[in-house]
Design an enzyme around this catalytic site. Sequence first.
Site, short mmCIF file in Angstrom:
data_model
loop_
_atom_site.label_atom_id
_atom_site.label_comp_id
_atom_site.label_asym_id
_atom_site.label_seq_id
_atom_site.Cartn_x
_atom_site.Cartn_y
_atom_site.Cartn_z
NE ARG A 327 -4.09 0.12 1.47
CZ ARG A 327 -3.86 1.31 1.94
NH1 ARG A 327 -3.02 1.72 2.73
NH2 ARG A 327 -4.95 2.24 1.29
CE1 TYR A 331 -3.90 0.72 -4.64
CE2 TYR A 331 -2.79 -0.21 -2.51
CZ TYR A 331 -3.60 0.13 -3.85
OH TYR A 331 -4.57 -0.97 -4.72
CB CYS A 357 16.57 -5.32 -5.80
SG CYS A 357 17.45 -6.07 -4.46
CD GLU A 358 11.20 -3.23 -7.60
OE1 GLU A 358 10.98 -1.87 -8.20
OE2 GLU A 358 11.18 -3.66 -8.54
CE1 TYR A 386 -9.47 -4.48 -1.34
CE2 TYR A 386 -9.47 -2.51 0.65
CZ TYR A 386 -10.48 -3.13 -0.70
OH TYR A 386 -11.27 -3.58 -0.32
#
Length: 428
Positions: A327, A331, A357-358, A386
């Site tokens: 989330r 978002y 790895c982001e 969610y």
Amino acid sequence: MHSFHYTNGSLHCENVSLAQLAKEHGTPLYVYSAETFRDRFTRLDSAFSGIDHEVAYAVKANSNLSVLRLLAELGSGFDIVSGGELYRVIKAGGDPSKCTFAGVGKTRAEIEYALQQGIYSINVESEEEAAFISQVAVEMDVIAPIAFRVNPNVDAKTHKYISTGKSENKFGIDFEFILEAYERASKLPNLNLKGLQMHIGSQLTSVDPFVEAVEKVGPLAARLKADYGIEFFSIGGGIGIIYEEALASGKESWWTEQPEDSRPITPGKYAAAILPGLEKLGLKILLEPGRFIAGNAGVLVTRCLYEKKGTTKTFKIVDSGMHHLIRPALYEGFHEIVPINEPSGAIESVDVVGPICESGDFFCQNREVSSFLPGDLIALMSAGAYGMVMATTYNSHPLPAEILVDGDDSKVVRKRQTLEDLIAPEEL
Ligand code: LLP
């Protein structure tokens, strides 16, 4: 209003210590409170007790079988969006005749399955879909109960990725075309025009867009009742929950002592705002809450692995991340972060990040949080909706376990994935 609180200096879910659960089951760990699920369902259900209604829990928010069973035992209906969700509801002991089936892209197999199981209504999102359902129903020699989803073109004033009731969104049939859709569908074989549905978006923090939608769509529902004898009007889900002061909002007093205009949407406030527009319709009213029921009922417990001080930032690296709770990345969602050991008051500005790895793999950036150190456990609050349902095994991290707490008891309701599970469906 929820059951997560510090007891003897340590965060508990109901009567169970989260530190103890982490010790027994490891981290990362989703922990849910049965009491909070029951509380939310019952409060919403009671707020509409004056009219013919049904709460149909939106399964997508949290589809764990034990969660579904708990809700089925309370008499909940279910709003599903796939054959997979219907399968889960049935396995959990839910009643298919209390299920509504939404979604823009239902396949033949899903439609056949839903009709075989005798679901309450298929909520249809295009005229093409209605024609296809009619064809399938003829082949199966059954009558398909349907409702069209109307897109009322109302601004839900929420994040653009979870806004669904504007004409630029892919959902439903534009308000301007809906009467023609019913007219044409009434001439198709084996369809029963049973209702009308809408859903304008998720995490709405004001009742105003709901009121606007009911005022706009209510007269349409009345007309469809007169013309085609529809029996229900589903007003969708979307009630927003507390994210920013999630821990504090556990106390009942927090809900009553807030000034009126800053108060969250309570079931009473929601019902008071929209009931005037609904009562006069004489239709069965369906509610499809997902987040409202599940959101504050769960936390994600994770352990801090390392602390890295850079020139501009301090990073707290934890053993969970966007792969388990997407989330914040998707978002810009806010989840309150609290240490499991009751904080002493020290605050620091940090980025809490995961192992993926982001650069988008963060739970918060530049946020003032109560200090914690490598080795400490923290909880991401309001992660019951969610959260796990959107988890992936990206970077080949096994999925977390899920625990359901009920009073003094705790039960593993989903085992932690193992490395063997991770590769089991693959072949060399
Ligand atoms: N009914 C329909 C037709 C829906 O599409 C949804 C949610 C609901 C009911 C339940 O809405 P709720 O009461 O939970 O707001 N993953 C996003 C939320 C996506 C909502 C999708 N549809 C998030 O984490 O914010």
